[in-house]
Scaffold this active site. Structure first.
Site, PDB file in Angstrom:
ATOM      1  CG  ASP A  79      -0.276  -0.220   2.527  1.00 23.71           C
ATOM      2  OD1 ASP A  79       0.891   0.191   2.669  1.00 23.71           O
ATOM      3  OD2 ASP A  79      -0.888  -0.824   3.425  1.00 23.71           O
ATOM      4  NE  ARG A 143       2.820   7.459   4.669  1.00 26.62           N
ATOM      5  CZ  ARG A 143       2.552   6.302   5.271  1.00 26.62           C
ATOM      6  NH1 ARG A 143       3.256   5.221   4.950  1.00 26.62           N
ATOM      7  NH2 ARG A 143       1.605   6.222   6.176  1.00 26.62           N
TER       8      ARG A 143
END
Length: 272
Positions: A79, A143
């Site tokens: 992921d 992120r």
């Protein structure tokens, strides 16, 4: 003569009056064909679509307009990836999903973590992709939080379909696709795919290999052969009916009462 001129003048005046009335009538009531052009005529393909399909089509077009083109530089795990977007290198984290760990500093490699990473690498590495963000763009680690599209398919959904991830980290306002994600997850659960093939492995708060029910292998009990004794070595049975009546069947080679004639298939067990 004067009467004829007066009559002619009256006739001409009546003709002009009738012509004027006719002209007024034609301009005060436009024909239907003129009004029919005020609304656009749908194409044949649009006319056959249901309202739901038209809505989905509009939604899809809107979603595509909000995507950014990017290139996958590397895959960290199932992921998490590194991409290049708008000339800048970024780390992205897939929204609303969580794959088992493979590189966590405080956790061991978890079941189906390597499979999720391998699938991500095979599907994404070196590919040109598109990223779609929700409301909040970044997590606390900086992120980018994204829905990742590759070859026209959303990779978040592909992981769910294969049972390689669970729906997780559902934090409003980033919940755009949570309902369809849960529907896909339900199908994978019912089919027992991937992470859902291990009972008690997936919990509400994550993956728990320690809670998995360990099934102990069934080990057959060893067969103890009784060494013949002087008193028992002479026991003989006329046939298996007699041996069964004595309650000693099956009789293994080396046990009292065993004989080749009772062991017809020669496997060392008489009267099976």
């Amino acid at each position: 003569m004067k009467n004829k001129l007066a009559l002619l003048s009256s006739s001409m005046l009546l003709s002009f009056t009738l012509a004027a009335c006719s002209s007024d009538a034609s301009t005060s009531h436009p024909v239907a064909s003129a009004t029919s052009t005020s609304s656009p005529i749908p194409t044949a393909s649009e006319a056959t679509k249901t309202p739901s399909q038209q809505s989905k089509s509009a939604h899809s077009q809107s979603a595509q307009a909000n995507r950014l083109s990017a290139t996958i530089l590397s895959v960290t795990d199932g992921d998490t990836m590194k991409i290049k977007v708008n000339g800048k290198n970024e780390t992205v984290r897939l929204l609303l999903v969580d794959t088992p760990e493979t590189k966590h500093p405080n956790k061991p490699v978890q079941p189906f973590g390597p499979e999720a990473s391998a699938f991500a690498k095979k599907t994404l590495e070196g590919k040109n992709v598109q990223i779609e963000m929700d409301v909040s763009e970044r997590d606390k680690y900086g992120r980018l939080l994204v829905y990742l599209w590759v070859d026209g398919k959303m990779f978040n959904e592909m992981l769910l379909e294969k049972g390689l991830t669970r729906v997780a980290y559902v934090y409003p306002p980033n919940v755009k696709y949570v309902d369809p994600f849960r529907e896909i997850q339900k199908k994978a659960q019912i089919a027992g795919l991937g992470i859902w093939s291990i009972e008690n492995y997936v919990q509400k708060d994550g993956f728990h290999p320690d809670k998995v029910k360990k099934t102990q292998p069934t080990i057959p009990a060893p067969v103890h052969t009784q060494s013949p004794t002087a008193s028992s070595s002479n026991i003989q049975y006329k046939n298996c009916t007699d041996a069964r009546a004595a309650g000693v069947t099956p009789i293994y080679e080396g046990q009292p009462g065993y004989s080749r004639k009772l062991d017809r298939d020669g496997d060392g067990v008489a009267c099976e």
